[in-house]
Design a protein around this motif. Sequence first.
Motif, short mmCIF file in Angstrom:
data_model
loop_
_atom_site.label_atom_id
_atom_site.label_comp_id
_atom_site.label_asym_id
_atom_site.label_seq_id
_atom_site.Cartn_x
_atom_site.Cartn_y
_atom_site.Cartn_z
N UNK A 77 0.83 -1.21 0.00
CA UNK A 77 0.00 0.00 0.00
C UNK A 77 0.86 1.26 0.00
N UNK A 78 1.93 1.25 -0.80
CA UNK A 78 2.74 2.45 -0.98
C UNK A 78 3.63 2.82 0.19
N UNK A 79 4.12 1.84 0.91
CA UNK A 79 5.08 2.11 1.97
C UNK A 79 4.55 1.90 3.38
N UNK A 80 3.44 1.25 3.52
CA UNK A 80 2.81 1.04 4.82
C UNK A 80 3.59 0.05 5.68
N UNK A 81 4.21 -0.95 5.08
CA UNK A 81 5.04 -1.96 5.76
C UNK A 81 4.28 -2.68 6.88
N UNK A 82 2.97 -2.76 6.76
CA UNK A 82 2.15 -3.52 7.71
C UNK A 82 2.37 -3.03 9.14
N UNK A 102 -0.05 5.39 13.52
CA UNK A 102 -0.66 6.65 13.12
C UNK A 102 0.27 7.86 13.30
N UNK A 103 1.46 7.64 13.85
CA UNK A 103 2.38 8.76 14.06
C UNK A 103 2.83 9.37 12.75
N UNK A 104 2.85 10.67 12.70
CA UNK A 104 3.33 11.38 11.49
C UNK A 104 4.84 11.29 11.42
#
Length: 80
Positions: free
Chosen positions: A32-37, A45-47
């Motif tokens: 999903x474009x860099x989510x890395x599970x 959720x940290x920015x």
Amino acid sequence: MGVHSMPYTTRPIDASPWDAFAELMERNNGVFGGWWCIGFHPEGAERGLDHRETKRKRVVTDSAHAALVFDEDGSAQGWC
């Protein structure tokens, strides 16, 4: 034409198969474009979070509870 079944094996994700997990993630654009599970972990959720490094830390400290699925050639093909 017969059906050929491939033997699959599973292994818990820990420090030893990290490279296989990382290769699987990179092959699939970090999922999903860099989510890395990492999104379902509390810190997900940290920015500004480096998802790859955060997942690596969870894996090597045995706080990522999952398993890798390997094909007969030893390549990771999935995780659960």
